[in-house]
Design a protein around this motif. Structure first.
Motif, PDB file in Angstrom:
ATOM      1  N   ARG B 454       0.839  -1.194   0.000  1.00 23.52           N
ATOM      2  CA  ARG B 454       0.000   0.000   0.000  1.00 23.52           C
ATOM      3  C   ARG B 454       0.880   1.253   0.000  1.00 23.52           C
ATOM      4  O   ARG B 454       2.083   1.168   0.220  1.00 23.52           O
ATOM      5  CB  ARG B 454      -0.935  -0.011   1.211  1.00 23.52           C
ATOM      6  N   ARG B 455       0.255   2.402  -0.265  1.00 23.82           N
ATOM      7  CA  ARG B 455       0.921   3.705  -0.206  1.00 23.82           C
ATOM      8  C   ARG B 455       2.099   3.823  -1.173  1.00 23.82           C
ATOM      9  O   ARG B 455       3.105   4.431  -0.865  1.00 23.82           O
ATOM     10  CB  ARG B 455       1.428   3.995   1.210  1.00 23.82           C
ATOM     11  N   ILE B 456       1.995   3.173  -2.348  1.00 25.14           N
ATOM     12  CA  ILE B 456       3.070   3.206  -3.332  1.00 25.14           C
ATOM     13  C   ILE B 456       2.473   3.711  -4.642  1.00 25.14           C
ATOM     14  O   ILE B 456       1.447   3.203  -5.089  1.00 25.14           O
ATOM     15  CB  ILE B 456       3.652   1.784  -3.533  1.00 25.14           C
ATOM     16  N   PRO B 457       3.063   4.727  -5.282  1.00 25.72           N
ATOM     17  CA  PRO B 457       2.465   5.300  -6.487  1.00 25.72           C
ATOM     18  C   PRO B 457       2.718   4.465  -7.749  1.00 25.72           C
ATOM     19  O   PRO B 457       2.140   4.733  -8.787  1.00 25.72           O
ATOM     20  CB  PRO B 457       3.158   6.660  -6.617  1.00 25.72           C
ATOM     21  N   ASP B 458       3.599   3.489  -7.666  1.00 29.47           N
ATOM     22  CA  ASP B 458       3.945   2.686  -8.835  1.00 29.47           C
ATOM     23  C   ASP B 458       3.898   1.232  -8.401  1.00 29.47           C
ATOM     24  O   ASP B 458       3.964   0.940  -7.203  1.00 29.47           O
ATOM     25  CB  ASP B 458       5.360   3.075  -9.292  1.00 29.47           C
TER      26      ASP B 458
END
Lengths: 183, 531
Positions: B454-458
């Motif tokens: 989670r909380r990862i843009p890629d």
């Protein structure tokens, strides 16, 4: 019951009681800080080791067991020191005293006071890792380009739980020059 | 409980000079006005937080970085979480409490009307501070809504002070709201309204209010520690100064776990009101529902470390928190079986509030089951910080709390506005929401199990297909909420005149007053008949 018409006084009493809870819980939040320290001290929960030197108490050496103690170091951000253990790991028998050396060099152009903070993993083993002498008990002031070898004398308690065969001692080095200056 | 008098409906407007326009809303001490303010505020926050989620889903539509920078992405996830928790869900329930509790217990207003006004009107300031930080040089908070130290202290981007003061204000608002509810319920029940005759929504919010005054001060304490660590050189969470960053997590989750029940217990109350009304049966077990709610609230204080299984706790700690957490499934199961048993062999009809309530029971149970999976320490090591967690808490918070808010709104909207809403449009809202919300959140389970953090843009390429579906579901769910806005606005403006009791199976004092509910109700307490 509430068959009587509620008065402002009865509201005030209830509000006072509830405000007492609110203030109490705010204080409880802060009370958790020392409580946590005490709890961790008893259980070794957070991997914190003794922060004062202990005398070596010879309960004999348990040569039937060998424990591997590993050493790792971290630099907290922005401290321009070279900081490393001279040996990566060492095998000890519980109860046996050992001295290991750490190397530090200030690569900055000005003097910096460093402080190493130890932590043991697994956390439960922290209470059995006893430091007789440690550079982490003191601040380390280093002039620019000064280097130093720092000693750690320790033993592992013979009561170390049987299922633990490897300990990792981690040092994180912090720059505390500013804090010292502001004292 | 029933009442045998309708004399409570007389109007009292002539007693006071009503300020008009904006001043009416600024100065109001009327529980119905303040409830309305809370509900509108929470809906605006839902749209703001939802808008942020739309940007998040647009970025995650395909792998690689397309739209936003990673740091801004972190600001989006952080503020999305904060706005939805403190701005959308909690004020919505407080809005329901303000509107309904005095009417449900036969009280003329909340006990402390001026404080009520204040507890609402400080909220817009809190969220202005929080949202305003987007437009500052440092940007909005980017450390996650859980603001773990040292992310929020040592590595803060400079937004910590704004974040902390915003949370302080939200906390003060919640505490004042909670005190008001407790005093109202304890002191202002109509004669004969014993505790065990109170409607379940009143009960659940009563218990929620106690949770609020117990844990919001702890949140205030922990944000204060973060503030002083960041700006005043203390070392609560700084290992260099003798502190411990893991202690942050302990204090935060001591607040954080009861907080999740603060957001779901009132939902239980709303659903327990609606299901008997449309199953045309009494709630299967009223007192078991009350005791189950109280047990959940008590257990919530001793399970916090299940959020922290991977921090290296001793085995005993992991077992303790695992078993305590699983124990919560028992009272929650009591509730779910209670709702099912209420529907069993009832004369059910499927009006919009009932549709949302049934969806709540099914989908909240799915969220509960994934919570049970997360409670298992060994598997939590795999699920921790993956999309499985995201799927879990969105099932309980969106299809749980938010759906109960929709259900409650559709149930009481005729009472609030005096009009029936457009049933067709509301049906569209329900069916669009239920399909899109599952498309949005169900594949997240699989993404998490496959290891997407989670909380990862890629993300890695193998997650691309599922993420595309999730994003499409997200956009559809976001747009569906505009239908809700349309239904509500149309209902306020026009619509068929609602009867005083538009649902034939509904029970409770609120249906004994006129629709729309007069500005002042129960100036003389109603008589509660024994049954």
């Amino acid at each position: 019951m509430t068959s009587d018409k509620p008065t402002p006084q009865s509201h005030t009493t209830t509000v006072k009681k509830l405000m007492f809870v609110v203030v109490g819980m705010f204080a409880f939040g802060f009370a958790l800080v020392p409580l946590y320290d005490v709890f961790c001290d008893i259980t070794g929960l957070n991997g914190k080791t003794n922060d004062e030197a202990v005398a070596y108490t010879a309960d004999g050496i348990d040569t039937s067991r060998t424990v591997t103690v590993q050493f790792i170091t971290h630099n907290a951000k922005q401290i321009p020191w070279k900081f490393k253990p001279l040996i990566q790991q060492i095998k000890v028998h519980p109860g046996e005293q050992k001295v290991v050396k750490f190397y530090a060099k200030n690569q900055a152009t000005q003097a910096i006071v460093g402080q190493a903070v130890p932590s043991v993993s697994p956390g439960i083993a922290a209470g059995y890792f006893q430091k007789i002498e440690c550079f982490c008990f003191e601040r380390q002031p280093l002039q620019a380009d000064e280097e130093v070898e720092m000693a750690l004398q320790f033993y592992v308690d013979v009561d170390l739980p049987k299922d633990i065969s490897t300990l990792t001692l981690s040092y994180t080095l912090y720059d505390i020059s500013e804090k010292i200056a502001s004292l | 409980m029933t009442t045998d008098t309708l004399e409570n409906t007389e109007h009292h407007e002539e007693h006071h000079a009503q300020p008009s326009g904006i001043k009416r809303w600024l100065y109001t001490t009327n529980h119905k006005d303040i409830g309305t303010l809370y509900l509108w505020f929470s809906f605006i926050m839902l749209l703001v937080g939802g808008g942020l989620a739309m940007i998040i889903r647009a970025e995650l539509f395909q792998p690689g970085l397309q739209i936003v920078e990673p740091d801004f992405f972190n600001q989006l996830t952080t503020t999305h979480g904060l706005i939805m928790v403190f701005g959308a869900i909690m004020p919505a329930f407080t809005g329901f409490a303000n509107w309904m509790i005095p009417m449900m217990i036969g009280a003329p207003d909340m006990a402390l009307p001026r404080m009520n006004n204040w507890s609402f009107w400080i909220l817009p300031f809190a969220f202005s501070i929080l949202i305003g930080s987007f437009f500052m040089e440092s940007g909005a908070p980017n450390f996650g809504w859980t603001f773990y130290a040292p992310l929020s202290t040592t590595y803060s981007n400079g937004s910590t002070a704004f974040f902390v003061f915003a949370v302080h204000i939200m906390g003060i608002s919640s505490i004042m709201g909670a005190i008001n509810v407790i005093v109202t319920i304890m002191n202002m029940r109509a004669p004969g309204m014993t505790y065990m005759k109170m409607p379940l929504f009143v009960w659940t919010f009563f218990i929620t209010a106690y949770l609020l005054i117990a844990v919001m001060p702890v949140l205030a304490g922990v944000v204060t520690m973060v503030l002083t660590d960041t700006y005043f050189g203390t070392s609560f969470f700084n290992a260099a100064g003798g502190g411990d960053p893991v202690m942050f997590q302990h204090i935060f989750w001591f607040f954080g776990h009861p907080e999740v029940y603060i957001m779901i217990l009132p939902a239980f109350g709303i659903v327990s009101t609606i299901i008997p009304a449309f199953a045309r049966k009494k709630l299967f077990g009223y007192s078991s529902m009350v005791y189950a709610t109280a047990s959940i609230a008590l257990l919530s204080f001793i399970v916090w470390a299940h959020h922290m299984f991977t921090t290296g706790m001793p085995l005993f700690g992991e077992l303790f928190f695992m078993y305590c957490t699983m124990l919560i499934a028992v009272p929650t199961g009591v509730k779910v079986f209670n709702w099912v048993a209420t529907m069993w062999r009832g004369s059910m009809s499927f009006e919009i509030p009932m549709l949302f309530s049934i969806a709540f029971v099914i989908l909240f149970t799915i969220g509960g089951f994934s919570g049970l999976m997360l409670a298992l320490t060994p598997v939590d090591f795999q699920y921790h910080d993956t999309y499985f967690v995201v799927a879990h808490f969105h099932y309980v918070l969106v299809t749980g709390s938010l759906f109960s808010i929709f259900a409650g709104t559709y149930y009481w909207l005729p009472k609030w506005t005096g009009h029936m809403y457009n049933q067709t449009l509301a049906q569209w809202h329900f069916w669009c929401s239920i399909i899109s919300v599952n498309l949005l959140f169900f594949p997240m389970h699989f993404l998490g199990l496959a290891g997407m953090p989670r909380r990862i843009p890629d993300y890695a390429l193998q997650f691309a297909d599922f993420n595309k579906w999730v994003s499409i579901g997200g956009f559809a769910f976001g747009l569906s909420q505009l239908l809700f806005l349309a239904v509500v606005i149309k209902c306020i403006r026009s619509g068929e005149k609602a009867a005083d009791k538009p649902w034939d199976g509904a029970e409770g004092l609120e249906w004994t007053v006129a629709s729309p509910a007069p500005y002042h109700t129960f100036s003389t307490p109603p008589a509660i008949k024994d049954e």
